[in-house]
Design a protein around this motif. Sequence first.
Motif, PDB file in Angstrom:
ATOM      1  N   PRO A  17     -15.025-124.017  44.405  1.00 57.17           N
ATOM      2  CA  PRO A  17     -14.694-124.086  42.976  1.00 57.17           C
ATOM      3  C   PRO A  17     -13.462-124.925  42.659  1.00 57.17           C
ATOM      4  N   GLU A  18     -12.507-124.997  43.588  1.00 57.30           N
ATOM      5  CA  GLU A  18     -11.275-125.754  43.344  1.00 57.30           C
ATOM      6  C   GLU A  18     -11.365-127.131  44.014  1.00 57.30           C
ATOM      7  N   PRO A  19     -11.227-128.207  43.233  1.00 57.11           N
ATOM      8  CA  PRO A  19     -11.388-129.567  43.784  1.00 57.11           C
ATOM      9  C   PRO A  19     -10.500-129.861  44.988  1.00 57.11           C
ATOM     10  N   LEU A  20      -9.280-129.354  44.995  1.00 50.10           N
ATOM     11  CA  LEU A  20      -8.357-129.648  46.097  1.00 50.10           C
ATOM     12  C   LEU A  20      -8.801-129.018  47.410  1.00 50.10           C
ATOM     13  N   LYS A  21      -9.649-128.004  47.345  1.00 50.77           N
ATOM     14  CA  LYS A  21     -10.113-127.321  48.553  1.00 50.77           C
ATOM     15  C   LYS A  21     -11.481-127.817  49.013  1.00 50.77           C
ATOM     16  N   ARG A  22     -12.022-128.802  48.298  1.00 46.36           N
ATOM     17  CA  ARG A  22     -13.265-129.433  48.737  1.00 46.36           C
ATOM     18  C   ARG A  22     -12.941-130.565  49.706  1.00 46.36           C
ATOM     19  N   TYR A  23     -13.980-131.161  50.254  1.00 48.18           N
ATOM     20  CA  TYR A  23     -13.800-132.437  50.941  1.00 48.18           C
ATOM     21  C   TYR A  23     -13.277-133.431  49.915  1.00 48.18           C
ATOM     22  N   GLN A  24     -12.430-134.348  50.354  1.00 44.50           N
ATOM     23  CA  GLN A  24     -11.901-135.342  49.435  1.00 44.50           C
ATOM     24  C   GLN A  24     -12.766-136.603  49.395  1.00 44.50           C
ATOM     25  N   GLU A  25     -13.665-136.741  50.353  1.00 46.04           N
ATOM     26  CA  GLU A  25     -14.572-137.888  50.387  1.00 46.04           C
ATOM     27  C   GLU A  25     -15.982-137.413  50.714  1.00 46.04           C
ATOM     28  N   VAL A  26     -16.970-138.068  50.126  1.00 45.04           N
ATOM     29  CA  VAL A  26     -18.370-137.727  50.387  1.00 45.04           C
ATOM     30  C   VAL A  26     -18.689-137.885  51.866  1.00 45.04           C
ATOM     31  N   SER A  27     -18.114-138.905  52.505  1.00 46.79           N
ATOM     32  CA  SER A  27     -18.408-139.160  53.915  1.00 46.79           C
ATOM     33  C   SER A  27     -17.993-137.994  54.808  1.00 46.79           C
ATOM     34  N   GLU A  28     -16.916-137.288  54.442  1.00 45.60           N
ATOM     35  CA  GLU A  28     -16.460-136.135  55.237  1.00 45.60           C
ATOM     36  C   GLU A  28     -17.507-135.020  55.193  1.00 45.60           C
ATOM     37  N   PHE A  29     -18.062-134.801  54.020  1.00 47.84           N
ATOM     38  CA  PHE A  29     -19.096-133.771  53.869  1.00 47.84           C
ATOM     39  C   PHE A  29     -20.333-134.120  54.699  1.00 47.84           C
ATOM     40  N   ILE A  30     -20.763-135.379  54.622  1.00 42.14           N
ATOM     41  CA  ILE A  30     -21.949-135.804  55.361  1.00 42.14           C
ATOM     42  C   ILE A  30     -21.735-135.663  56.861  1.00 42.14           C
ATOM     43  N   TYR A  31     -20.549-136.011  57.337  1.00 43.12           N
ATOM     44  CA  TYR A  31     -20.268-135.902  58.770  1.00 43.12           C
ATOM     45  C   TYR A  31     -20.369-134.444  59.222  1.00 43.12           C
ATOM     46  N   ASP A  32     -19.752-133.534  58.475  1.00 41.32           N
ATOM     47  CA  ASP A  32     -19.775-132.122  58.862  1.00 41.32           C
ATOM     48  C   ASP A  32     -21.149-131.489  58.682  1.00 41.32           C
ATOM     49  N   LEU A  33     -21.993-132.131  57.895  1.00 38.24           N
ATOM     50  CA  LEU A  33     -23.357-131.634  57.733  1.00 38.24           C
ATOM     51  C   LEU A  33     -24.201-131.935  58.974  1.00 38.24           C
TER      52      LEU A  33
END
Length: 579
Positions: A522-538
């Motif tokens: 819910p809080e932007p600062l606690k999300r991944y800061q880049e889409v690529s980081e999310f894809i890598y961890d996926l």
Amino acid sequence: MTKQLLIQTGQATDAGRKKINQDYIGVNLPNDLLVNNKGIAIAIADGISSSQVSQVASQAAVNGFLEDYFCTSDAWSVKTSGIKVLSALNSWLFSQTQNSPHRFNKDKGYVCTFSALVLKSNTAHIFHCGDSRIYQLSGQQTKSPKLEQLTMDHRTIISSTESYLARALGVQQQLDFDYQSVQLNVGDYYILTTDGIYEFVSEQFIIEQIHKHHHDLDQAANSILKQAYANDSGDNLSIQIVKIIALPDLDLEEISQQILSLPIAPSLSPRMEFDGYLIQREIYISSRSHVYLAQDIESKKQYVIKTPSVELCKDTAYLESFLTEDWIAKRIDNAHVLKAPNSIRPKNFMYLACEYIEGKSLSQWMRDNPNPSIEKVRDIVNQVAKGLQAFHRQEMVHQDLRPNNIMIDQQGLVKIIDFGSTKVAGILETKNMKEDNRIQGTALFSAPEYFIGYGGDSRSDLFSLAVITYHLLSGKLPYDTKVSRCTNKKDLQKLQYQTLQHFDELGVAPWVDEAIKKGCHPEPLKRYQEVSEFIYDLHHPNKDFLRKTRPALIERNPVAFWQGVSAILLGVVVFLLAR
């Protein structure tokens, strides 16, 4: 008549008492379209006297900035464009020094100070590094006018007679630049000058000469330069003067001009010829737009034609948003983003033409494939992510990423469509408008910051992508419909992520679940800061997630657990017997 940005300039530069002029100045006043999209650029640089090649650095910095800035995307903000260009120039100057005999003595390398002014719409954007200066002289000060120094000298003072530059182009491989923006007003003056001028001429004299020669700023600049020389300036002498003559209307832009010049498209029907296209059938009709499949009569290629709703033909904001879609589609060249063809003939009506994708929406694909494999979900999300990254590189935020706005063609290629809600930094800047923080997308997939009145950014698109990933795997939403009921920060803190581990039949690895959870935090600062980081961890187990989700020893290895317990109990018994 609608006004445009108009300036008057004057400038002068001279070697003074030195043999070589290591200063360099320049102005780039492009054509009207580029002035609207990118602005006007003025730059000044001062080479350091200890170097025999710093005049090369000054010339390269000014010419490079004035040329390369206008080659950057007009979707980028001025700040992003300027910083990227200056960073590249700084790296090039640094490499020149490293490849020269002076690589161990930077004072003799390709080094210079740099200050630039970019005037766009109603705003002045200032880039600065070193001890050249930019001043502002307000045209509204009729009594006791004063120069306001807008830049800070990057100079370290050791004593009254000794100092050195703390920052300059070409000194370090990475360099921080000062940036600020100020409001423009008609009648304001901006003065760019090197230390050979401002250290030897009083501010009052500069003001007097500008007012005295306000119809010929070149003469004003030369008068100030000659006075500095007469006052025993021993340095190179350079000064630029800019006067704001006229400013554009706040709503002036290319899109607005199209709204005024193009009539609304008529009602279309199958087999009807329209502006060089043959309408074949309706695809989608809504209260906001009408979408048709059409064939280009000349090329025989199929396209999708989108026309605005007649009911909204007087809604300027809607029409601007409508035409912005075409503007965006022509500036993003990515396999995973809907393309708009370059028109070979002028338009006679207001409409959008884009490529026809023979396939289905992601919503329909989910209905046809209710239990997709994790690998298929990864493949779809990967492709959407590549399209999103193309938006973010251009400083655009899609703001309405959802299954209905994602298409999958018959070969499995995934494309993002519908840019009606997209936020473009360059357009907001040109219009000189405050960011619209209203909810632009569909509530079920929109990030919670929109609901509490904050503007979205690339992390908001990431939230939507993570929710779509969750939805593809489970058919549900991570927070149900509670996100749309958030009204403040406390509501965000109450949102509880529904782990995919509750759905045993899915078989989703805990570390994948944790990646999705972080992506849609819910809080932007606690999300991944880049889409690529999310894809890598996926795709790759994050060690932090593995430690967090690792089952207890009794579950992983019951024998080892009970052996450990027995060893502890034996130790306790031995200890008690020994006592």
